[in-house]
Design a protein around this motif. Structure first.
Motif, PDB file in Angstrom:
ATOM      1  N   ASP A  58      71.974  70.140  89.331  1.00 21.56           N
ATOM      2  CA  ASP A  58      71.927  71.369  90.114  1.00 21.56           C
ATOM      3  C   ASP A  58      71.328  72.471  89.251  1.00 21.56           C
ATOM      4  OD1 ASP A  58      73.127  70.216  92.311  1.00 21.56           O
ATOM      5  OD2 ASP A  58      75.149  70.797  91.705  1.00 21.56           O
TER       6      ASP A  58
ATOM      7  N   ILE B  68      70.738  76.508  88.928  1.00 17.17           N
ATOM      8  CA  ILE B  68      71.333  77.741  89.446  1.00 17.17           C
ATOM      9  C   ILE B  68      70.709  78.951  88.768  1.00 17.17           C
ATOM     10  CG2 ILE B  68      73.499  79.039  89.664  1.00 17.17           C
ATOM     11  CD1 ILE B  68      74.916  76.254  89.552  1.00 17.17           C
ATOM     12  N   ASP B  69      70.321  79.918  89.560  1.00 16.33           N
ATOM     13  CA  ASP B  69      69.842  81.210  89.057  1.00 16.33           C
ATOM     14  C   ASP B  69      71.061  81.964  88.526  1.00 16.33           C
ATOM     15  OD1 ASP B  69      69.154  83.899  88.784  1.00 16.33           O
ATOM     16  OD2 ASP B  69      67.845  83.909  90.537  1.00 16.33           O
TER      17      ASP B  69
ATOM     18  N   SER C 111      73.592  84.172  90.685  1.00 12.38           N
ATOM     19  CA  SER C 111      74.600  83.171  91.050  1.00 12.38           C
ATOM     20  C   SER C 111      74.183  82.434  92.320  1.00 12.38           C
ATOM     21  CB  SER C 111      75.976  83.836  91.244  1.00 12.38           C
ATOM     22  OG  SER C 111      76.406  84.428  90.045  1.00 12.38           O
ATOM     23  N   ARG C 112      72.929  82.021  92.341  1.00 13.56           N
ATOM     24  CA  ARG C 112      72.363  81.373  93.533  1.00 13.56           C
ATOM     25  C   ARG C 112      71.815  80.002  93.163  1.00 13.56           C
ATOM     26  NH1 ARG C 112      67.180  80.949  95.425  1.00 13.56           N
ATOM     27  NH2 ARG C 112      66.441  82.259  93.697  1.00 13.56           N
ATOM     28  N   LYS C 113      72.185  79.001  93.957  1.00 18.34           N
ATOM     29  CA  LYS C 113      71.694  77.644  93.711  1.00 18.34           C
ATOM     30  C   LYS C 113      70.234  77.537  94.148  1.00 18.34           C
ATOM     31  CE  LYS C 113      72.885  72.806  94.590  1.00 18.34           C
ATOM     32  NZ  LYS C 113      73.875  71.897  95.192  1.00 18.34           N
TER      33      LYS C 113
END
Length: 444
Positions: free
Chosen positions: A232, A234-235, A239-241
């Motif tokens: 995964d 994630i930014d 806090s964004r996938k």
């Protein structure tokens, strides 16, 4: 004048002589007469195709055959050859839903290579009667066929309940709460990325999208054996996938376009401890042991360690039919991973925890005691029971599968919770995640 008549007669003779051949060629290319093969596997080595065909025939009682697909330079193992495309798609969908061959596809065309290549195509059976290139088949030199697909679609005989208030809200493969898997597209000149139980052969792909190439090398720390898994991305700033990417495969990832450039890379494979790494997209090589390979891809290693005493792992990829203590076919890989983990370490003792969403009583579908259909609703019975009973029956079915695969019963315990330990509110849009099975390591 005689000369003209002579050439006219010769022309007429040639036309009559070659007419059947021309007609035959045209007849062969009529759409209704193009052969359609229901394919369950593709192999680069003939010996593996033979072994796989024999297993499908003897153990699974399928009428399996194989032929070299000259245009793809691979041996295709198929179980049906028909000119009825609809029938081929129907059989492929049935095999996906009811057998271990959940990546079955339809090949429409000739294996011999003597037909128009434009007529030869792979068809995804989940999109009936529409030609679409099947995701690259994963070919195992050991005889196992996987598929590199986006979130898989599975035909089931039950429709998942949509109301999260019910105790039996089922985990859907296409959960809104989970970002879709982002796959790198296959190079058209290559049929497959080759995966096996002993190695993962990296295949560079380029889907034409902009971004930096990454290669997430997922392996076991003990022996560096490559294992199947996802990462995964994630930014960190938002806090964004950003997406989920296959391990051991070169993929392109777009910039997070945040101020810091930081991305969190999370690798969690069942049976192993989770690893999280934070890198800078703009300067990834500042990370420890991160390099670029010959193709320019950023290589990020993930060396995973097995679970230890006290660890609890969620079986995210084990799903159950609605109201049933019966696993869906797509659960097979993860429960087999549990078998492998227990085989690998005979000292392991585990506790299997069953959970539902909510505590309402209702119908429970369960396997008949003489049945071996762990992944099908055939040979089942019904009873009324509590949510706790359903969660116990689901834990028991996994235990029984392990026993059926050679794991000693004394190495396993069962704990049923019903809906007492939710991880989300039962009315939330992520309530389906409450329906789960967890494995706790008691001894290692």
């Amino acid at each position: 004048m005689k000369t003209f008549k002579f050439f006219a007669l010769v022309g007429l003779y040639l036309l009559l002589f070659f007419q059947p051949t021309i007609a035959s060629h045209l007849d062969q290319t009529r759409p209704e007469e193009i052969p359609n093969y229901v394919v369950i596997g593709a192999f680069s080595k003939e010996a593996n195709a033979i072994r796989f065909t024999n297993r499908a025939t003897k153990e699974l009682r399928l009428d399996a055959k194989f032929e070299m697909n000259v245009s793809r330079n691979l041996y295709y193992v198929y179980v049906l050859n028909t000119q009825d495309l609809s029938a081929a798609i129907q059989e492929a969908r049935r095999l996906r839903a009811e057998s271990e061959f959940r990546d079955t596809w339809v090949y429409r065309g000739s294996f011999s290579g003597d037909s128009d290549p434009a007529l030869n195509q792979n068809i995804n059976p989940m999109i009936p009667l529409k030609s679409e290139e099947v995701p690259p088949a994963a070919i195992s030199e050991e005889g196992n066929v996987e598929a590199v697909t986006e979130t898989p679609t599975v035909i089931t005989t039950e429709t998942p309940q949509e109301t999260p208030a019910d105790r039996n809200v089922e985990s859907s493969i296409e959960e809104e709460a989970k970002a879709p898997i982002v796959e790198a597209a296959s190079d058209s000149s290559s049929e497959a990325t080759i995966l096996s139980s002993n190695a993962v052969i990296e295949s560079e792909v380029d889907d034409g999208k902009e971004g930096t190439k990454f290669l997430f090398k997922i392996s076991r720390e003990a022996d560096l054996k490559r294992i199947r898994g996802d990462v995964d991305v994630i930014d960190v700033d938002r806090s964004r996938k950003m997406g989920t990417y296959k391990g051991n495969l070169s993929v392109k990832i777009a910039s997070p376009q945040n101020k810091s450039g930081r991305m969190s890379l999370v690798c969690e494979v069942f049976g192993y401890r989770k690893i999280e790494r934070v890198i800078n997209y703009n300067d990834p090589e500042t990370g420890v042991d991160i390099i670029r390979d010959a193709s320019g891809a950023v290589v990020v290693p993930f060396e995973l360690t097995r679970l230890k005493k006290g660890d609890i792992a969620v079986m995210y990829n084990v799903y159950f039919f609605k109201d049933a203590a019966v696993m869906r076919p797509e659960s097979r890989y993860e429960v087999n991973s549990l078998v492998e983990m227990l085989d690998e370490n005979p000292k392991y003792k585990i506790r299997i925890h069953g959970h539902t969403n909510g505590g309402a009583a209702g119908k429970i579908i369960y396997m008949d005691k003489d049945s071996q259909n762990f992944f099908s609703l055939t040979d089942t019975k019904e009873k009324m029971g509590s949510a706790k009973q359903l969660s116990e029956d689901r834990a028991i079915i996994i235990r029984n599968y392990l026993i059926d695969n050679g794991i000693e019963p004394k190495r396993m315990e069962i704990k049923a919770w019903g809906g007492k330990r939710p991880i989300h509110d039962k009315m939330s849009n992520r309530a389906q995640e409450n329906v789960r099975v967890e494995v706790e390591i008691l001894e290692d």
